[in-house]
Design an enzyme around this catalytic site. Structure first.
Site, PDB file in Angstrom:
ATOM      1  N   GLU A   7       2.175  -7.568  13.507  1.00  0.00           N
ATOM      2  CA  GLU A   7       0.893  -8.165  14.220  1.00  0.00           C
ATOM      3  C   GLU A   7       0.430  -9.426  13.625  1.00  0.00           C
ATOM      4  OE1 GLU A   7      -0.552  -4.694  11.544  1.00  0.00           O
ATOM      5  OE2 GLU A   7       1.261  -5.306  12.548  1.00  0.00           O
TER       6      GLU A   7
ATOM      7  N   ARG B 125       0.922  -1.374  -0.127  1.00  0.00           N
ATOM      8  CA  ARG B 125      -0.047  -0.105  -0.136  1.00  0.00           C
ATOM      9  C   ARG B 125       0.866   1.322  -0.185  1.00  0.00           C
ATOM     10  NH1 ARG B 125      -3.137  -4.012   2.525  1.00  0.00           N
ATOM     11  NH2 ARG B 125      -2.307  -3.654   4.554  1.00  0.00           N
TER      12      ARG B 125
END
Length: 221
Positions: A110, A73
């Site tokens: 994460e 992104r």
């Protein structure tokens, strides 16, 4: 520009950020209850342009030599910011995607462990002032990989900039079970590198309307 000629300073969760937050809905995705989707503002040209303008304004003032975007992104956000600043754009990609590249150490996110990011060795020169761009910072694992790449080539990371910063990971209580970005950066000796996010989870309150057939089909859990 104000009537006094002073340059506009954009603050995290400020007036502009709160408006932008309306276009960052969250979905249950990849096993995460709140996955913030930048597709919301990408579908709104005026909002996307506003984000580019905010970042370009901030870094024209600070001064940089190049913009490095993280796979994937960061490849959407980085190029228009680089063009607005008339600076080179550098891709930081996953292993095996580019020739003539160097790789950083394995890192944690994460979602779990990841192989190091890569950058082409001729794109950053000693003492280059590099801006690192991504859409979101949580635990800081991916950003840490990017910072290490810049340092490996003798450059300086002026700042890591993201549209969204999840503050819950900056320095959580030890008994929370959450990883600490502050501790990670200290362990890696990169705690001098600043991180800036335009919007935090404090103002990201828009829950996506889910289609009746919606399923969490994210690849990583």
């Amino acid at each position: 520009m104000s009537s006094s000629g002073a340059k506009k300073v954009y603050e995290q969760d400020g007036e502009e950020a709160r408006e932008i937050a309306k276009y960052l809905p969250y979905f249950p995705f990849k096993g995460i209850p709140r996955f913030y989707d930048i597709g919301g503002f990408l579908a709104e040209p005026k909002v996307f342009q506003q984000i580019v303008d905010i970042f370009a304004s901030r870094y024209a003032e600070i001064g940089i030599d190049s913009v490095a975007g993280l796979d994937a992104r960061g490849f959407i956000l980085g190029p228009p910011i680089a063009l607005a600043l008339n600076k080179p754009f550098i891709m930081m990609r996953k292993k095996g995607k580019m020739p003539n590249s160097i790789q950083s150490e394995k890192y944690e996110t994460e979602y779990g462990s990841r192989e190091g990011m890569t950058v082409q060795r001729d794109k950053i020169k000693p003492k280059d002032r590099v801006l690192v761009i991504d859409d979101l910072v949580a635990t800081g694992g991916t950003l840490s990989s990017a910072i290490q790449l810049v340092h490996m080539l003798g450059g300086e990371v002026v700042e890591c900039a993201c549209v969204v910063e999840l503050k819950m990971f900056i320095d959580p209580p030890e008994d929370s079970g959450l990883p600490s970005r502050t501790n990670l950066f200290k362990q890696l000796g990169i705690d001098h590198v600043p991180v800036w996010g335009l919007v935090s989870e404090d103002v990201l309150t828009v829950e996506a309307e889910l289609h009746k057939d919606y399923v969490d089909d994210g690849e990583e859990h």
